[in-house]
Design an enzyme around this catalytic site. Structure first.
Site, PDB file in Angstrom:
ATOM      1  N   HIS A  22       0.829  -1.209   0.000  1.00  0.00           N
ATOM      2  CA  HIS A  22       0.000   0.000   0.000  1.00  0.00           C
ATOM      3  C   HIS A  22       0.859   1.253   0.000  1.00  0.00           C
ATOM      4  O   HIS A  22       0.620   2.185  -0.760  1.00  0.00           O
ATOM      5  CB  HIS A  22      -0.890   0.049   1.251  1.00  0.00           C
ATOM      6  CG  HIS A  22      -1.811  -1.118   1.364  1.00  0.00           C
ATOM      7  ND1 HIS A  22      -2.022  -1.776   2.541  1.00  0.00           N
ATOM      8  CD2 HIS A  22      -2.552  -1.765   0.438  1.00  0.00           C
ATOM      9  CE1 HIS A  22      -2.868  -2.769   2.342  1.00  0.00           C
ATOM     10  NE2 HIS A  22      -3.199  -2.789   1.069  1.00  0.00           N
ATOM     11  N   LYS A 300       2.653 -12.401  -3.887  1.00  0.00           N
ATOM     12  CA  LYS A 300       2.285 -11.009  -3.649  1.00  0.00           C
ATOM     13  C   LYS A 300       2.226 -10.763  -2.148  1.00  0.00           C
ATOM     14  O   LYS A 300       1.650 -11.569  -1.417  1.00  0.00           O
ATOM     15  CB  LYS A 300       0.915 -10.748  -4.282  1.00  0.00           C
ATOM     16  CG  LYS A 300       0.429  -9.327  -4.103  1.00  0.00           C
ATOM     17  CD  LYS A 300      -1.000  -9.190  -4.619  1.00  0.00           C
ATOM     18  CE  LYS A 300      -1.520  -7.777  -4.400  1.00  0.00           C
ATOM     19  NZ  LYS A 300      -2.938  -7.712  -4.158  1.00  0.00           N
TER      20      LYS A 300
HETATM   21  N1  MSP Z   1      -9.862  -0.624  -2.481  1.00  0.00           N
HETATM   22  C1  MSP Z   1      -9.329  -1.101  -3.688  1.00  0.00           C
HETATM   23  C2  MSP Z   1      -8.899   0.059  -4.560  1.00  0.00           C
HETATM   24  C3  MSP Z   1      -9.986   1.012  -4.891  1.00  0.00           C
HETATM   25  S1  MSP Z   1      -9.396   2.333  -5.844  1.00  0.00           S
HETATM   26  C4  MSP Z   1     -10.710   3.139  -6.330  1.00  0.00           C
HETATM   27  C5  MSP Z   1      -8.127  -1.993  -3.412  1.00  0.00           C
HETATM   28  N2  MSP Z   1      -7.574  -1.865  -2.236  1.00  0.00           N
HETATM   29  S2  MSP Z   1      -6.305  -2.714  -1.716  1.00  0.00           S
HETATM   30  O1  MSP Z   1      -6.043  -2.234  -0.396  1.00  0.00           O
HETATM   31  O2  MSP Z   1      -6.533  -4.105  -1.863  1.00  0.00           O
HETATM   32  O3  MSP Z   1      -5.141  -2.383  -2.676  1.00  0.00           O
HETATM   33  C6  MSP Z   1      -4.793  -1.061  -2.901  1.00  0.00           C
HETATM   34  C7  MSP Z   1      -3.576  -0.948  -3.770  1.00  0.00           C
HETATM   35  O4  MSP Z   1      -2.473  -1.568  -3.134  1.00  0.00           O
HETATM   36  C8  MSP Z   1      -3.741  -1.629  -5.125  1.00  0.00           C
HETATM   37  O5  MSP Z   1      -3.221  -0.771  -6.115  1.00  0.00           O
HETATM   38  C9  MSP Z   1      -2.875  -2.837  -5.025  1.00  0.00           C
HETATM   39  O6  MSP Z   1      -2.322  -3.178  -6.251  1.00  0.00           O
HETATM   40  C10 MSP Z   1      -1.807  -2.328  -4.079  1.00  0.00           C
HETATM   41  N3  MSP Z   1      -1.117  -3.439  -3.479  1.00  0.00           N
HETATM   42  C11 MSP Z   1      -1.576  -4.300  -2.534  1.00  0.00           C
HETATM   43  N4  MSP Z   1      -0.610  -5.255  -2.342  1.00  0.00           N
HETATM   44  C12 MSP Z   1       0.444  -5.013  -3.146  1.00  0.00           C
HETATM   45  C13 MSP Z   1       1.733  -5.514  -3.262  1.00  0.00           C
HETATM   46  N5  MSP Z   1       2.138  -6.581  -2.632  1.00  0.00           N
HETATM   47  N6  MSP Z   1       2.605  -4.852  -4.059  1.00  0.00           N
HETATM   48  C14 MSP Z   1       2.299  -3.669  -4.667  1.00  0.00           C
HETATM   49  N7  MSP Z   1       1.090  -3.155  -4.563  1.00  0.00           N
HETATM   50  C15 MSP Z   1       0.064  -3.944  -4.051  1.00  0.00           C
HETATM   51  O7  MSP Z   1      -7.738  -2.737  -4.292  1.00  0.00           O
END
Ligand code: MSP
Length: 653
Positions: A22, A300
């Site tokens: 994040h 991931k």
């Molecule tokens: N809530 C949705 C996004 C809504 S945007 C209108 C969501 N949230 S999330 O918390 O699951 O992920 C948010 C972001 O963090 C995403 O872009 C996701 O790709 C990124 N990441 C989460 N884990 C990640 C990694 N391990 N590495 C890089 N980014 C990743 O999806």
């Protein structure tokens, strides 16, 4: 009028505390925002949290609290984390805020008015973690979600549908007319192929889910979380609140409207969101940039995989700027990268401690010694200017194109060139020779200027450390990208004494026996003292070991002095006033805390080692000009003496 630059991160689910995946996007957005501000753009940087949906409702239920309480608790971790990371967002939107609901209601009303909503039955495989339906073909093995590898559930319910299928051609046209709208190219091709494969209408309401925004005109339905969440990008700007100035400035009539997203959520941003906006008659983003994943053990990093890397711990151990640097340097923007503590420490030691830290302390220390604490008095030929211009041009084009690793590489090329230049010219051998003074001045000026340019380029990436590098060069923070131009270093300006900005991390000591991914500091008591390396740290002392460069060591001048006289200081049972000959015209007085161990008269004629350039201090009314060195044996001083008599004033090194 300055260029408008609106940049957003995804809004993060509140199913767990923020992890490295994040904060990566947030750091990237911050670097881009800071860079654009330096470029003179009118910047607005938005981030926030996505708080509705089945997942959150379920997580709260499991904890026996309300979804709002759950969300509030998770969101509380963000402000301190963002502060620690030096994030300069302009706004933080939460989808549970009233201002957001207003925006969602407004976009739904526009989509409905366009005739793009209808009611129908929806059946399919649903992944609650993604909050999305999948076709049987897309699932893995036993109906598992392709992103989470967890079982998807079969669902059948009456929903409000959005006529996504009607937007297949308009979307393809948009892709054709705006070839750079989705980046990188490989991802754009993927999304285009998905659209070309045909778009099915999308259900945009859920029944039986209370934790969401009520769907206008459809009692018992809530707005599908992705329609809810995507709208944050305009609700935060005031969309739906009449003529909001920010909305007009950054969206309706904006310049760049850029969404940074992870590759797993690209489809939502590059298909659904543009289609919703087209239907609502609103402008589309100018760019959707998808980055890869941080992996650990080939998977991931995610809460569900249980392999999270806690940014708070990394910041606590290595500092926010080291983390920011690592995230940007290690990941080729757009591709996956692996996180490892080892790689982190290697990068830190080689790039920051060595290349940047040592070059800085070397050139500053030499300048201070050669030119009386100042930058060189003569500028001479701008030998490194061409290299600096090349590096700055490469840096700027890489930063403009979100190739942060390349921007950093360009700056490091300049550092390497500066180091080679220093080694070739060997100013340390020449600075005492008055006939070579001009050459030494020229050499040092060139390297100081190159390091200044590197530090200016690093301001968006490592704001605090780059500012400290500039302070060490006697410079202010840059105000614009123009400060990257050659020639701003002043000649004859005061240079402060250097401090270790990037003390080396001892990898063996860190990685040693620690069980957690983010590891012990040398100073912390070892979990397993047998494994602690006695050469690296003194486990009993609890002293933190800061590694210094040789140049830093030479900042301390040590000299042999012969004791001429010594006497007790009245009312002190510890201090002696010692008069020494340290090879100067006049004797000097040092006060030493050795009265309990040494009779004053026994000291006369003895040789001791004194710290020669210590700031004078008054002790019990006597001004001390230096310090006598002693080994500390159980706290009791034992004088350090030369092995045989030497001339007073002889340097110890
Ligand atoms: N809530 C949705 C996004 C809504 S945007 C209108 C969501 N949230 S999330 O918390 O699951 O992920 C948010 C972001 O963090 C995403 O872009 C996701 O790709 C990124 N990441 C989460 N884990 C990640 C990694 N391990 N590495 C890089 N980014 C990743 O999806």
């Amino acid at each position: 009028m300055s260029e408008r630059f609106y940049i957003t991160t995804p809004i993060y689910y509140v199913n767990g505390p923020p992890h490295i995946g994040h904060i990566y996007t947030t750091v990237v957005a911050d670097v881009a925002a800071r860079y654009q501000r330096l470029a003179g753009a009118d910047v607005y940087f938005l981030t926030g949290t996505d708080e509705h949906g089945q997942n959150i409702e379920r997580a709260a239920r499991e904890r026996g609290i309300t979804p709002q309480e759950h969300a509030d608790q998770i969101v509380a971790a963000y402000p301190p984390l963002y502060r620690a990371l030096h994030i300069t967002h302009n706004d933080f939107i939460r989808t549970t805020e009233a201002r957001h609901a207003v925006g969602v209601e407004a976009i739904v009303a526009r989509i409905a008015a366009a005739g793009d909503l209808y009611t129908g039955r929806h059946e399919g495989w649903y992944c609650a973690s993604c909050e999305a339906y999948y076709t049987g073909k897309e699932l893995l093995g036993e109906h598992a979600c392709p992103t989470h590898d967890t079982p998807a559930e079969w669902r059948s319910e009456e929903n409000v549908f959005f006529r996504l299928s009607a937007y297949q051609q308009p979307l393809l046209r948009w892709y054709h007319e705006n070839p750079d709208a989705v980046q990188p190219e490989s991802r754009r091709n993927e999304v285009r192929a998905f659209i070309e494969g045909g778009l099915r209408d999308l259900s945009v309401s859920r029944q039986g889910l209370n934790w969401g925004i009520p769907f206008p005109g459809h009692a018992g339905h809530t707005v599908y979380v992705w329609l809810d969440a995507l709208t944050n990008y305009i609700s935060a700007l005031g969309f739906g609140h009449g003529e909001d100035e920010r909305y007009h400035r950054f969206w309706q009539h904006g310049g760049t409207r850029l969404h940074l997203v992870g590759k797993d959520i690209l489809r939502f941003h590059a298909v659904y969101w543009p289609a919703f906006l087209m239907s609502a008659g609103l402008p589309l983003p100018t760019t959707v940039f998808a980055h890869g994943w941080w992996l650990r053990d080939q998977r991931k990093v995610s809460k569900s995989s249980g392999n999270v890397v806690d940014p708070g711990e990394l910041i606590g151990h290595f500092g926010a700027d080291a983390l920011r640097y690592y995230l940007l340097r290690e990941m080729v923007f757009g591709q996956d990268a692996s996180f490892s503590d080892e790689a982190f420490i290697d990068r830190y030691n080689s790039d920051l401690a060595n290349d940047l830290g040592n070059t800085l302390s070397r050139v500053v220390t030499l300048s201070r010694r050669a030119f009386d604490g100042k930058t060189p008095p003569l500028a001479g030929d701008p030998q490194l200017q061409a290299a600096a211009s090349e590096a700055v041009a490469a840096y700027r084009s890489a930063m403009d194109g979100f190739a942060f690793h390349r921007a950093i590489e360009a700056l490091w090329r300049l550092l390497a060139q500066s180091n080679r230049f220093l080694v070739a010219r060997e100013p340390w051998k020449k600075f005492k020779d008055p006939t070579q003074r001009d050459e030494v001045a020229e050499t040092l000026f060139n390297v100081l200027e190159a390091v200044r340019i590197v530090a200016c380029g690093l301001i968006p990436i490592m704001p605090e450390k780059a500012a400290a590098v500039l302070a060490a060069l006697g410079e202010q923070r840059p105000e614009s990208l123009d400060d990257l131009a050659w020639g701003a270093t002043e000649t004859g300006a005061d240079l402060p004494a250097t401090q270790a900005l990037f003390p080396r991390i001892d990898k063996a000591a860190y990685l040693g026996s620690a069980p957690s991914p983010v590891l012990r500091k040398v100073a912390e008591p070892s979990a397993n003292p047998q494994q602690a390396d006695p050469h690296q740290a003194n486990p009993q002392s609890g002293e933190e070991r800061t590694v210094i460069s040789i140049d830093q060591f030479f900042e301390t001048q040590l000299r042999v002095a012969t004791v001429l006289a010594a006497e007790a200081i009245p009312k002190s049972n510890k201090l002696l006033k010692i008069t020494v000959d340290a090879g100067e015209a006049d004797p000097r007085i040092v006060v030493g805390g050795i009265a309990k161990q040494y009779e004053p008269e026994t000291l006369v004629g003895q040789q001791v080692v004194v710290v020669f350039n210590l700031q004078p201090a008054k002790l019990m009314g006597v001004e001390s000009n230096g310090m006598v060195l002693a080994a500390s044996e159980d706290g009791a001083p034992v004088l350090v003496q030369p092995h045989r008599p030497v001339a007073p004033g002889t340097r110890v090194r």
